[in-house]
Scaffold this motif. Structure first.
Motif, PDB file in Angstrom:
ATOM      1  N   SER A   1       0.843  -1.197   0.000  1.00  0.00           N
ATOM      2  CA  SER A   1       0.000   0.000   0.000  1.00  0.00           C
ATOM      3  C   SER A   1       0.874   1.242   0.000  1.00  0.00           C
ATOM      4  N   SER A   2       0.469   2.230  -0.788  1.00  0.00           N
ATOM      5  CA  SER A   2       1.207   3.484  -0.823  1.00  0.00           C
ATOM      6  C   SER A   2       0.589   4.539   0.092  1.00  0.00           C
ATOM      7  N   ASN A   3      -0.651   4.308   0.549  1.00  0.00           N
ATOM      8  CA  ASN A   3      -1.330   5.238   1.451  1.00  0.00           C
ATOM      9  C   ASN A   3      -2.103   4.439   2.492  1.00  0.00           C
ATOM     10  N   VAL A   4      -1.952   4.826   3.770  1.00  0.00           N
ATOM     11  CA  VAL A   4      -2.622   4.136   4.874  1.00  0.00           C
ATOM     12  C   VAL A   4      -3.180   5.203   5.816  1.00  0.00           C
TER      13      VAL A   4
ATOM     14  N   THR B   1      19.692  -2.633   0.578  1.00  0.00           N
ATOM     15  CA  THR B   1      20.884  -2.540  -0.267  1.00  0.00           C
ATOM     16  C   THR B   1      21.273  -3.934  -0.724  1.00  0.00           C
ATOM     17  N   ALA B   2      21.216  -4.179  -2.040  1.00  0.00           N
ATOM     18  CA  ALA B   2      21.516  -5.493  -2.607  1.00  0.00           C
ATOM     19  C   ALA B   2      23.020  -5.742  -2.612  1.00  0.00           C
ATOM     20  N   GLN B   3      23.400  -6.976  -3.014  1.00  0.00           N
ATOM     21  CA  GLN B   3      24.812  -7.357  -3.036  1.00  0.00           C
ATOM     22  C   GLN B   3      25.611  -6.534  -4.023  1.00  0.00           C
ATOM     23  N   ASP B   4      24.946  -5.994  -5.060  1.00  0.00           N
ATOM     24  CA  ASP B   4      25.658  -5.173  -6.031  1.00  0.00           C
ATOM     25  C   ASP B   4      25.723  -3.710  -5.599  1.00  0.00           C
ATOM     26  N   THR B   5      25.418  -3.456  -4.278  1.00  0.00           N
ATOM     27  CA  THR B   5      25.453  -2.128  -3.650  1.00  0.00           C
ATOM     28  C   THR B   5      24.346  -1.206  -4.164  1.00  0.00           C
ATOM     29  N   LYS B   6      23.454  -1.696  -5.005  1.00  0.00           N
ATOM     30  CA  LYS B   6      22.331  -0.870  -5.459  1.00  0.00           C
ATOM     31  C   LYS B   6      21.261  -0.856  -4.374  1.00  0.00           C
ATOM     32  N   THR B   7      20.716   0.313  -4.058  1.00  0.00           N
ATOM     33  CA  THR B   7      19.736   0.474  -2.985  1.00  0.00           C
ATOM     34  C   THR B   7      18.329   0.591  -3.566  1.00  0.00           C
ATOM     35  N   TYR B   8      17.405  -0.221  -2.999  1.00  0.00           N
ATOM     36  CA  TYR B   8      16.005  -0.207  -3.412  1.00  0.00           C
ATOM     37  C   TYR B   8      15.172   0.379  -2.270  1.00  0.00           C
ATOM     38  N   THR B   9      14.226   1.230  -2.585  1.00  0.00           N
ATOM     39  CA  THR B   9      13.365   1.847  -1.576  1.00  0.00           C
ATOM     40  C   THR B   9      11.910   1.785  -2.018  1.00  0.00           C
ATOM     41  N   SER B  10      11.035   1.805  -1.018  1.00  0.00           N
ATOM     42  CA  SER B  10       9.597   1.867  -1.270  1.00  0.00           C
ATOM     43  C   SER B  10       8.971   2.683  -0.145  1.00  0.00           C
ATOM     44  N   GLU B  11       8.001   3.540  -0.465  1.00  0.00           N
ATOM     45  CA  GLU B  11       7.437   4.467   0.504  1.00  0.00           C
ATOM     46  C   GLU B  11       5.935   4.280   0.653  1.00  0.00           C
ATOM     47  N   CYS B  12       5.468   4.656   1.831  1.00  0.00           N
ATOM     48  CA  CYS B  12       4.033   4.606   2.133  1.00  0.00           C
ATOM     49  C   CYS B  12       3.689   5.843   2.969  1.00  0.00           C
ATOM     50  N   THR B  13       2.682   6.573   2.540  1.00  0.00           N
ATOM     51  CA  THR B  13       2.250   7.760   3.277  1.00  0.00           C
ATOM     52  C   THR B  13       1.187   7.348   4.297  1.00  0.00           C
ATOM     53  N   VAL B  14       1.459   7.633   5.576  1.00  0.00           N
ATOM     54  CA  VAL B  14       0.562   7.268   6.673  1.00  0.00           C
ATOM     55  C   VAL B  14      -0.132   8.535   7.166  1.00  0.00           C
ATOM     56  N   THR B  15      -1.449   8.514   7.096  1.00  0.00           N
ATOM     57  CA  THR B  15      -2.254   9.634   7.601  1.00  0.00           C
ATOM     58  C   THR B  15      -2.865   9.227   8.938  1.00  0.00           C
ATOM     59  N   VAL B  16      -2.535   9.980   9.983  1.00  0.00           N
ATOM     60  CA  VAL B  16      -3.027   9.672  11.328  1.00  0.00           C
ATOM     61  C   VAL B  16      -4.155  10.647  11.659  1.00  0.00           C
ATOM     62  N   GLU B  17      -5.316  10.066  11.981  1.00  0.00           N
ATOM     63  CA  GLU B  17      -6.469  10.883  12.363  1.00  0.00           C
ATOM     64  C   GLU B  17      -6.619  10.903  13.870  1.00  0.00           C
ATOM     65  N   ALA B  18      -7.210  11.961  14.364  1.00  0.00           N
ATOM     66  CA  ALA B  18      -7.421  12.074  15.811  1.00  0.00           C
ATOM     67  C   ALA B  18      -8.378  10.997  16.291  1.00  0.00           C
ATOM     68  N   ALA B  19      -8.139  10.504  17.496  1.00  0.00           N
ATOM     69  CA  ALA B  19      -9.006   9.479  18.066  1.00  0.00           C
ATOM     70  C   ALA B  19     -10.398  10.068  18.328  1.00  0.00           C
ATOM     71  N   SER B  20     -11.341   9.165  18.478  1.00  0.00           N
ATOM     72  CA  SER B  20     -12.706   9.608  18.747  1.00  0.00           C
ATOM     73  C   SER B  20     -12.742  10.470  20.007  1.00  0.00           C
TER      74      SER B  20
END
Length: 436
Positions: free
Chosen positions: A38-41, A100-119
């Protein structure tokens, strides 16, 4: 003038021919998979949620170590080493997983987390109001076919009825008591500061989860959920998946991945064709009898043989042309140095001394040329081999590594309790395999 122009064209042709023999290898692109599901939670303050990450190496092996998790706003949300996000306060935070893989190449993945106020907490009854009744309901009355090792979430919604006839939800302000009838079948773990709990299957069977809530000295009636746990069907997978094509005496590492993880794996090798064939199979079997097979065969691609023959013929052609070029260059240089050699004779050098001088010069130039030619030849050999293998989508890693396995010298054909194995194919009068 015409002879000089012809010589220049001949030199240009030879230079182009030599450059073609030193073509760089075409390396196959990696296919590492590293992506968050998921890219947004969106979650509320005080809640927790695990982010699912699909991460596999280029050969299909699951990536389980070396993954780094981070949050760009820890005041809003934090993340642990397993990708579980905890909401701290209302706002937005970006969760990043990197590897970071064995060939020193770095892989990344991001997810935006939106936090709402509790009830908004229940302010309680208005002056003069009293709590009359407290009721609650589970989000599930039954959980069917929960596999061993899997989890599910139960939540309990609590409603308060007041003396003025109004009702309100007080789930965030109540205290909860969770219990389970048989902890050998399933376990129940309350989630901190929430009205939910995590259910996990342990062994096949049926049991009951019971929950009560207390608010302002009143307790709800017990709510129950019937849980049925079933046995997870084990699975096993071999990587690489094959079919594999191997040269004589070549080694290939196979890895078996089991579900659930950590099961004992038994390796075996079977000839799939009669004696004298060049085909066999390697099988890995788990404790429940399920197995996976990889088929192996000797490389007999006629196109590869044709290419190797063409390369040999071209090498002989280049060697002949270069020999003629060296003889021509030697005669050309001697003609250009006639005056220089005559000067040496006029200065008193004998013909023998001049001959030795020329011999010494030629020897030094020859040694330097030999060293440079050997170095360039080795590099060109690796390049052409890698280019040929990549054209047929074959593994080129064996060109850069040499492996030695003492155990492979024996005659063992089965290995127990191992999730990895090396297979070495020997093509003689009869095909056989050694597995360690």
């Amino acid at each position: 003038m015409k002879n000089s122009l012809g010589r220049r064209w001949m030199a240009l042709f030879l230079t182009v021919a030599m450059c073609l023999t030193l073509a760089p290898a075409v390396w196959a692109a990696d296919s590492v998979v590293f992506e968050l599901e998921s890219s947004n939670v969106t979650i509320k303050v005080g809640e927790q949620q695990s982010l699912k990450l699909e991460a596999t190496e280029a050969d299909g092996t699951a990536i389980t170590t070396g993954i780094t998790w981070s949050s760009d706003n820890s005041a809003v949300a934090t993340v642990d080493n397993n990708g579980q996000v905890t909401a701290k306060s209302a706002g937005t935070a970006k969760i990043t997983a990197s590897y970071t893989a064995q060939d020193t190449k770095t892989y990344t993945s991001e997810c935006t987390v939106t936090v709402e106020a509790a009830s908004t907490p229940d302010p309680g009854p208005a002056p003069g109001d009293t709590l009359v009744e407290l009721t609650g309901a589970l989000n599930k009355n039954t959980v069917e076919a929960l596999k061993t090792g899997d989890t599910d979430t139960l939540s309990f919604t609590v409603t308060a009825k007041w003396g003025d006839g109004n009702a309100s939800t007080v789930s965030q302000n109540a205290a909860y008591s969770w219990s389970i009838g048989n902890s050998n079948i399933a376990t129940i773990t309350p989630n901190l500061r929430t009205n939910s709990a995590t259910l996990k299957g342990v062994n096949p069977g049926t049991t009951t989860v019971t929950v009560t809530a207390t608010y302002k000295d009143k307790t709800t009636a017990a709510a129950t959920c019937t849980v049925t746990v079933i046995q997870r069907m084990g699975s096993i997978r071999i990587t690489p998946t094959g079919p594999l094509t191997m040269e004589e005496n070549e080694q290939q590492e196979l890895k078996a991945t089991t579900d659930p993880a950590g099961e004992v794996v038994t390796w075996s090798v079977t000839d799939t064709e009669p004696e004298g064939s060049s085909t066999a199979s390697v099988q890995a079997t788990n404790s429940t009898g399920q197995g996976a097979i990889v088929y192996l065969s000797q490389s007999k691609n006629p196109m590869v043989d044709a290419i190797m023959t063409i390369i040999d013929i071209f090498s002989v052609f280049v060697a002949v042309v270069l020999a003629c070029l060296i003889l021509y260059a030697n005669r050309f240089l001697l003609r250009r140095r006639k005056r220089e050699l005559g000067t040496y004779l006029l200065l008193g050098l004998s013909q023998g001394q001049v001959s030795r001088l020329l011999f010494l010069e030629t020897g030094i130039v020859g040694l330097i040329s030999l060293a440079a030619g050997l170095g360039l030849g080795v590099l060109a050999s690796f390049g052409m081999s890698a280019l040929t293998l990549s054209m047929f989508e074959m593994d080129v890693s064996a060109l850069l590594a040499i492996k030695f396995s003492p155990a492979a010298a024996g005659n063992k054909r089965q290995g127990h309790g191992q999730s990895k194995g090396h297979c070495k194919k020997l093509f003689h009068s009869r095909s056989s395999f050694l597995l360690q």
